[in-house]
Enzyme design. Structure first.
Site, PDB file in Angstrom:
ATOM      1  N   ASP A 298       4.182   7.841   0.971  1.00  0.00           N
ATOM      2  CA  ASP A 298       2.793   8.206   0.717  1.00  0.00           C
ATOM      3  C   ASP A 298       2.148   8.511   2.062  1.00  0.00           C
ATOM      4  O   ASP A 298       2.756   8.354   3.122  1.00  0.00           O
ATOM      5  CB  ASP A 298       2.069   7.074  -0.020  1.00  0.00           C
ATOM      6  CG  ASP A 298       0.918   7.583  -0.880  1.00  0.00           C
ATOM      7  OD1 ASP A 298       0.330   8.635  -0.518  1.00  0.00           O
ATOM      8  OD2 ASP A 298       0.585   6.945  -1.889  1.00  0.00           O
ATOM      9  N   GLU A 489      -8.624   6.491  -5.372  1.00  0.00           N
ATOM     10  CA  GLU A 489      -7.847   5.433  -4.708  1.00  0.00           C
ATOM     11  C   GLU A 489      -8.694   4.182  -4.494  1.00  0.00           C
ATOM     12  O   GLU A 489      -9.541   3.828  -5.320  1.00  0.00           O
ATOM     13  CB  GLU A 489      -7.228   5.983  -3.418  1.00  0.00           C
ATOM     14  CG  GLU A 489      -6.298   7.161  -3.683  1.00  0.00           C
ATOM     15  CD  GLU A 489      -5.499   7.596  -2.482  1.00  0.00           C
ATOM     16  OE1 GLU A 489      -5.082   6.746  -1.681  1.00  0.00           O
ATOM     17  OE2 GLU A 489      -5.250   8.813  -2.348  1.00  0.00           O
TER      18      GLU A 489
END
Length: 600
Positions: A298, A489
């Site tokens: 990521d 997020e």
């Protein structure tokens, strides 16, 4: 002199034959594994490490691609060219590709982006409902079509790869990525995620990503060590039996259905960062599940493994991360890997394995033969077919939670009042990961708002964002749209799941004025309704329905379409009831259980 020229010509012929002949990696008729083997043997260490490096476009010029032999470039949330048009996207992506093809071996790049609900970085693209809505629709055929449509509009911009779908099984709705999940059912996430992958990869050369491996939907509240995050990038605390039963099935299904790229999760499992968990990345994913594609990190995920960057790189690469989303400093990562190989801390065999996996995916995708996306996909951007599909997806995703006295569907010719900021705001309707990483309120892209769609159906519609209406008939119906503000997020992690206070004030205002109130909730997850669940005649969960979501809400409220959506997750009465494991253990009861949804 003539003899020298003859020998030079002969040498050139031999070199050309080696590069382009029957035994060449550029020979598309050869088996993929043979092409991979031929190419890896010709690569220098610099070329191999370059393939393992992915840089964000704002930190990478085409010159950097060619000088460092980079394997991939990406656009993060909002990573559009200055002029956000299809033409400028293609010009930007193609420039990077041309640079890659100009290198000694001419290995093309994979260009990645977060097309998580359509090509949501492209202005005026078709924006589909977020995954939580597709989970409510629970229609694999629909998810597959949405996947293909998303791939077509992404390909239109010259891009080959999306960091989607998120196939997390949602156990903690206070998580700011809840809307990226299809729900709390392992089977549902497996079926719908695999369907999206099949649809996306049905477009030639396009590649999807199963993320975030593994357990990211169940991190413990308060366990995150990233900034002010509460849940995102936290620690999943469970035994291996629970991990395998709850979080592994979607990945098993994704591998079986052809996913070739898996993204490691920022999160941890019982204290070990997934980016450095060799058991889960290598033993389980690659060996047990037979995954032969590549693992990508990521965004800067490797950095979190250790405060010592060199140590973090060594641990992550050895654990099974094949490509590192750096995303800013190419030299820092490249130099760390070179040092580690020289010192014997990263075996050469591990480098060759990582590069072979990346090249395998590139050969399989046909990008060596077709490095540029087909221009015919340009005409699919916001096409009539895609707009109709987005409307259908919104229709199927909406869940009616309450309908007292049959106030819904609204009668023809009804006296309708409408209020709430979300009623006339495309940005609120689409949520995060829309034009930018966090998304924003306002007229950020093309679409149809709830107000616009209802106005086309009810000529007497009266609108006031603040709900300050005058006199009206007792039979009048007031629709109040309450909405979460866009987030993505960990920025969207919530301690209480409460809606904004100004939206709650609008609801209180109209609930005192109208006998018939319909509450429409725009949210990326179940929110705590409190008294708003009891007073209204009807409650409708519209999730984040996308650019055509206004039509979807109007279709359901008017009765043009019968509601069929069912909750993909439990809807809590309060945040204190969470996580969902408390329901499974009988410690609490949800306000509405998973699978609930009314129709007429």
């Amino acid at each position: 002199m003539k003899r020298i020229y003859t020998w030079l010509l002969f040498a050139v012929v031999l070199m050309t034959s080696a590069c382009y002949g029957k035994g060449s990696y550029k020979n598309a008729s050869l088996p993929v594994e043979e092409r991979v083997s031929i190419l890896v043997k010709q690569m220098t260490l610099d070329e191999k490490i370059g393939q393992m490096t992915q840089i964000a476009k704002d930190s990478a010029s085409p010159g950097l691609v060619s000088s460092k032999f980079l394997g991939s470039i990406l656009s993060g949330g909002g990573g559009a060219p200055r002029s956000n048009t299809v033409g400028e996207w293609r010009k930007m992506v193609d420039a990077y590709q041309q640079a890659a093809l100009s290198t000694r071996l001419g290995i093309p790049i994979l260009y990645g982006t977060d097309s998580v609900h359509g090509h949501n970085n492209l202005h005026d693209a078709t924006i589909f409902p977020h995954n939580i809505g597709l989970g409510a629709a629970d229609d694999a055929e629909l998810a597959e079509k949405v996947g293909r449509a998303s791939a077509e509009e992404t390909a239109a911009a010259g891009i080959t790869w999306t960091f989607a779908p998120c196939i997390a099984v949602l156990e903690e709705p206070r998580w700011g990525r809840s809307y990226e999940s299809f729900g709390s059912s392992p089977d549902g996430a497996a079926r719908l995620g695999s369907a999206f992958i099949k649809g996306f990869q049905s477009v030639d050369g396009m590649r999807a990503t199963a993320k975030h491996y593994i357990g990211d939907g169940g991190t413990a509240f308060g366990s995150s060590k990233t900034g002010n995050y509460l849940v995102d990038q936290g620690d999943t605390r469970c035994d291996e039996a629970f991990l395998r039963k709850t979080y592994l099935p979607p990945y098993k299904a994704a591998v079986e259905n052809g996913v070739r790229i898996v993204m490691a999760s920022f999160s941890s499992w019982n204290g070990t960062k997934l980016h450095a968990d060799s058991y889960l990345l290598t033993d389980v994913l690659k060996k047990e599940l037979g995954f032969t594609g590549f693992v990508v990190s990521d965004w800067g995920g490797i950095d979190q493994v250790s405060s010592d960057y060199y140590d973090a790189v060594v641990k992550s690469v050895n654990a099974g991360v094949d490509m590192n989303m750096v995303p800013y400093d190419a030299d820092k990562f490249i130099n760390a890997v070179k040092k580690a190989v020289s010192a014997g801390d990263i075996p050469q065999a591990r480098i060759d394995d990582a590069v072979s996996r990346i090249l395998r995916v590139k050969f399989e995708s046909g990008i060596f033969e077709h490095p540029y996306r087909d221009e015919s996909y340009i005409q699919t951007v916001r096409s009539a077919e895609h707009l109709q599909l987005a409307r259908r997806a919104a229709d199927e995703s909406i869940v009616v939670l309450k309908n007292s006295g049959g106030v819904l569907p609204l009668k023809d010719g009804a006296d309708v009042y409408l209020c709430g900021r979300g009623a006339d705001d495309i940005g609120l309707q689409c949520g995060g990961w829309t034009m930018t990483w966090q998304g924003s309120a306002g007229d950020i892209t093309e679409g149809t708002t709830i107000r616009e769609a209802l106005a086309a159906k009810y000529k007497t519609l009266t609108y006031d964002a603040d709900g300050k209406f005058g006199k009206h008939q007792d039979s009048a119906v007031c629709i109040v749209v309450v909405s979460e503000r866009p987030y993505a997020e960990g920025m969207g992690d919530s301690p209480d799941l409460l809606l904004p206070s100004d939206d709650r004030a609008v609801y209180e205002r109209v609930s005192e004025q109208f006998k018939n109130v319909v509450l429409v909730v725009l949210s990326g997850r179940p929110v705590v309704l409190g008294g708003m669940a009891e007073k209204p005649a009807a409650v409708v969960a519209a999730w984040l329905p996308g650019s055509e979501g206004g039509f979807g809400v109007a279709d359901i409220l008017s009765g043009a379409v019968k509601p069929q959506g069912k909750l993909p997750v439990d809807w809590p009465s309060s945040a204190e009831q969470l996580p969902y494991t408390n329901y499974a253990q009988g410690k609490a009861q949800p306000l509405y259980p998973r699978g609930y949804g009314l129709s007429w």
